[in-house]
Design an enzyme around this catalytic site. Structure first.
Site, PDB file in Angstrom:
ATOM      1  N   ASP A 200       1.443  -1.241   0.013  1.00 42.94           N
ATOM      2  CA  ASP A 200      -0.501   0.263  -0.125  1.00 42.94           C
ATOM      3  C   ASP A 200       1.140   0.728  -0.528  1.00 42.94           C
ATOM      4  OD1 ASP A 200      -1.913   1.850   0.522  1.00 42.94           O
ATOM      5  OD2 ASP A 200      -3.214   0.365   0.903  1.00 42.94           O
ATOM      6  N   HIS A 276      -3.785   2.366  -4.662  1.00 43.67           N
ATOM      7  CA  HIS A 276      -2.798   1.995  -3.732  1.00 43.67           C
ATOM      8  C   HIS A 276      -1.717   1.992  -3.489  1.00 43.67           C
ATOM      9  CE1 HIS A 276      -5.884   3.253  -0.177  1.00 43.67           C
ATOM     10  NE2 HIS A 276      -7.142   2.588  -1.116  1.00 43.67           N
ATOM     11  N   GLU A 332     -10.366   2.197  -4.585  1.00 45.54           N
ATOM     12  CA  GLU A 332     -10.174   3.133  -4.758  1.00 45.54           C
ATOM     13  C   GLU A 332      -9.259   3.883  -5.450  1.00 45.54           C
ATOM     14  OE1 GLU A 332     -11.280   3.967   0.415  1.00 45.54           O
ATOM     15  OE2 GLU A 332      -9.368   2.787  -0.238  1.00 45.54           O
TER      16      GLU A 332
HETATM   17  C1  ACM Z   1     -11.064  -0.945   1.741  1.00 44.61           C
HETATM   18  O1  ACM Z   1     -11.239  -0.618   2.429  1.00 44.61           O
HETATM   19  N1  ACM Z   1     -10.000   0.500   0.854  1.00 44.61           N
HETATM   20  C2  ACM Z   1     -10.444  -2.027   0.872  1.00 44.61           C
END
Ligand code: ACM
Ligand code: ZN
Length: 693
Positions: A200, A276, A332
């Site tokens: 991440d 991410h 995201e």
């Molecule tokens: C998440 O909580 N972005 C999977």
């Protein structure tokens, strides 16, 4: 639990002694187990494990080596016996040993255990079943005293095959020892999947031979605290003074997966894409749309180099982890660089892709095919539904359950982890007494109340529901002890939802069992949340508030967001105040300023106008800069009644509530309230009730 009393005399151990104490508290009982076993038949008598260290077991049948190794590694006090007659625990592992009639679901994890006054007999089809029988036995033994166990017959098997916990080792790296310690607790409650969020923006955590910059640079940052780092999100070399981070070497991973295998835990690695991914793009900027470090957070799906990188990384990862799955993230992604990137635009044109969602779907499809070519399958967060779901993908549904349900209905496997029940990073009690958290409010009772098979789901659709998982994102969780505090006891609820059969829930009974099991974990050196000091939800939310404007019509000069409507147009005057989270459907959200007019029905004296606003900084929820109040007799001409300014300091912390109160002396029919949102980027506003008197 189906509890069958086979004999009246068997009720004796449950009777009270004359002094009012409960003798059952002296003896380990199957009734205190988490997850609740499928069938428990109480029997007469008590079994006592020898105290002199001579307690021994004997395993007959297939595939006992791993179990023996596990027992040798674990502090059970049990030793192998030379022959069956010498053993107090007889374990028989034989394929098809169990009659399936009474069992639910798959039986490879099922077991039968009979505790009689002089022997404990365990029968299972496979090692996993025998292993889980021993976990039941360990909970019973630790829950009683002096090795005393109530005699009983237990028939047990899981409802779901996937019972997971998630570990965000990117935001804060955790040692392999920490993971192994959590595996012991997971095994005790029959959780069988460890999802490792290895990559991440906050740090890359796994050694990849082909890409050394990932662990030389992308695994380290100059700040320990997330809040410090997120203000200056840069990476540094491991050798830099104060470098914070870490990664697992290939040897570490080998140790982790073999420790897990002995505990019947599958470790599922997650390699995030396309979003991410700031840390990768700092180390290898050529994989981003701009080609520069610190510009993009998403991989560039237009460049072939991206696929070469991802496939090479995945090849090394798949070799390290025996799991049949790789989690590829998918959540995201901002997709913000893609529209203006010549490579992305060319890709979209060549592939006939309509929009950036389809471009993301293109990347996921390609990766799914690649992973499939290696004989494995992908799991992705529910955003992978956007732009079309890859054919063999399993969806992990976190933004509620809709994504999961949609996937199930189209024949895809699903793991449910809806944030409002399963996000263990949300605070589990009143924010004023809890460590800083990202926000939300998920007490044990909420997690426990989750039922994954919602009404309207057919049996065929439900057959794609693999199970459930609890997620612990670690932005605000630096310390290991804090992480444990967030996992337990809520992980017990995840375990029970995943294992025990569906049906009436008895939270009080579960809470009592959770208290007992948390005590066991404490004695074993785990930190847990203390249910005995639980405060509960915000008191204001528990009874309706009476006031002059209750039930009055509200006109929205600026409309609330459809994501957080609470009860809709009547929400601000329904008398209902919110709880600890803006997600509880009692708080109305505005991704803008708020501007509403309340019609009191006729001209009335007004001496108070007030509203409570929520602050949850981790979720961009901020109290307003100011609240202006205007009044009018005709709804056309308004006069100012006063302004209330934000007047508190930043040191209030992340989650708090601020009442903006105007005391005035007016007579009017209409009251207009305008709240200007905070200046912070992306700030939104949440209000539960406009109180007028
Ligand atoms: C998440 O909580 N972005 C999977
Ligand atoms: Zn691009």
């Amino acid at each position: 639990m189906k509890r069958i009393l086979t004999c009246i005399a068997a009720a004796l151990p449950l009777a009270m002694y004359a002094d009012g104490t409960d003798p059952a508290a002296e003896t380990g009982s199957p009734e205190n187990i988490i997850p609740e076993p499928l069938i428990v038949e109480m029997q007469e008598g008590v079994f006592t494990l020898p105290e002199d260290g001579t307690a021994s077991y004997y395993i007959e049948g297939d595939a006992a080596e791993a179990l023996e190794e596990y027992l040798a590694q674990t502090d059970t006090g049990l030793r192998p016996a030379g022959k069956p007659a010498e053993a107090c625990i007889l374990i028989e592992i034989r394929g098809k040993a169990l009659k399936k009639a009474a069992l639910q679901g798959k039986t490879d994890e099922a077991y039968r255990m009979e505790i009689t006054p002089d022997k404990i007999k365990i029968r299972a089809e496979g090692e996993a079943g025998a292993f889980y029988a021993l976990q039941t036995l360990m909970q019973m033994t630790r829950g009683g005293k002096a090795g005393q166990l109530e005699c009983c017959r237990i028939t047990d098997s899981p409802r779901f095959s996937y019972r997971g916990l998630h570990f965000d080792v990117s935001r804060h790296f955790r040692s392999k020892e920490f993971l192994m310690k959590q595996m012991d607790a997971m095994a005790l409650v029959k959780l069988n999947k460890m999802h490792l969020h290895l990559t991440d923006g906050a740090g890359w955590r796994i050694e990849i031979d082909g890409y050394p910059e990932l662990t030389r640079l992308a695994a380290w940052r100059p700040y320990e605290k997330w809040t410090d780092w997120s203000g200056d999100p840069v990476y540094c070399l491991q050798s830099a003074p104060g470098a914070y981070g870490g990664y697992y070497t290939k040897d570490d991973i080998r140790e982790i997966v073999s420790y897990a295998a002995l505990r019947h835990i599958e470790v599922i690695p997650e390699i995030e894409m396309p979003g991410h991914s700031e840390e990768v793009l700092a180390a290898y900027p050529e994989l981003s749309c701009s080609g520069e470090p610190y510009r993009n957070s998403d991989f560039c799906p237009g460049k072939e180099a991206t696929f070469t990188f991802l496939e090479n990384v995945l090849d090394e990862v798949m070799e390290m982890f025996p799991s049949g799955y790789v989690h590829i993230g998918g959540d995201e992604a901002s997709k913000s660089g893609w529209k203006d990137c010549p490579d992305c635009r060319r890709r979209m044109q060549e592939e006939g892709l309509e929009d950036v969602d389809e471009l993301q779907s293109y990347l996921i499809h390609r990766i799914e095919e690649f992973v499939g070519s290696r004989g494995k399958k992908i799991i992705g967060w529910d955003e992978i539904l956007q732009g079309g779901l890859a054919p063999n993908a399993t969806v992990m549904s976190w933004r509620g359950t809709e994504g999961g349900i949609k996937a199930m209905k189209s024949g895809h496997d699903v793991i449910m982890t809806p944030s409002e029940y399963c996000y263990l990073d949300y605070t589990q009690d009143a924010p004023f007494k809890e460590p800083t958290s990202i926000g939300g409010y998920v007490p044990l009772a909420k997690t426990y109340s989750y039922e994954p098979v919602e009404q309207g789901i057919t049996e065929e659709e439900a057959s794609h529901l693999l199970g459930v998982q609890g997620n612990l994102w670690a932005e605000y969780i630096t310390q290991d002890s804090h992480a444990e505090y967030m996992y337990y006891p809520r992980a017990f609820a995840i375990a029970e939802i995943g294992w025990s059969k569906a049906g009436e829930k008895d939270y009080e009974g579960f809470r009592t069992r959770a208290l007992g099991l948390a005590g066991q974990l404490n004695a074993m050196g785990y930190k847990t949340f203390d249910l005995r000091t639980e405060y509960g939800d915000r008191k204001e939310s528990q009874a309706p508030v009476e006031h002059l404007a209750k039930g009055c019509k509200v006109t929205y000069n600026i409309r609330y967001t459809d994501q957080y409507p609470a009860s809709g147009d009547g929400a601000l005057t329904d008398g209902i105040c919110g709880g600890w989270t803006y997600g509880d459907k009692k708080w109305q959200g505005f991704f803008s300023d708020a501007d509403v007019t309340v019609d009191l029905g006729s001209v009335k004296p007004i001496h108070y106008v007030g509203a409570t606003f929520m602050n949850a900084a981790g979720a961009w929820v901020h109290i307003p800069q100011k609240m202006e109040v205007y009044v009018s007799d005709d709804g056309v001409d308004f006069r100012p009644a006063g302004t209330v300014w934000q007047d508190i300091s930043e040191k209030h912390g992340f989650i708090f509530f601020k009442q903006y109160s105007l005391v005035c002396n007016e007579k009017a029919r209409y009251v207009r309230v305008y709240a200007r949102r905070a200046t912070k980027p992306g700030a939104c506003l949440f209000i539960d009730e406009l109180v007028i008197n």
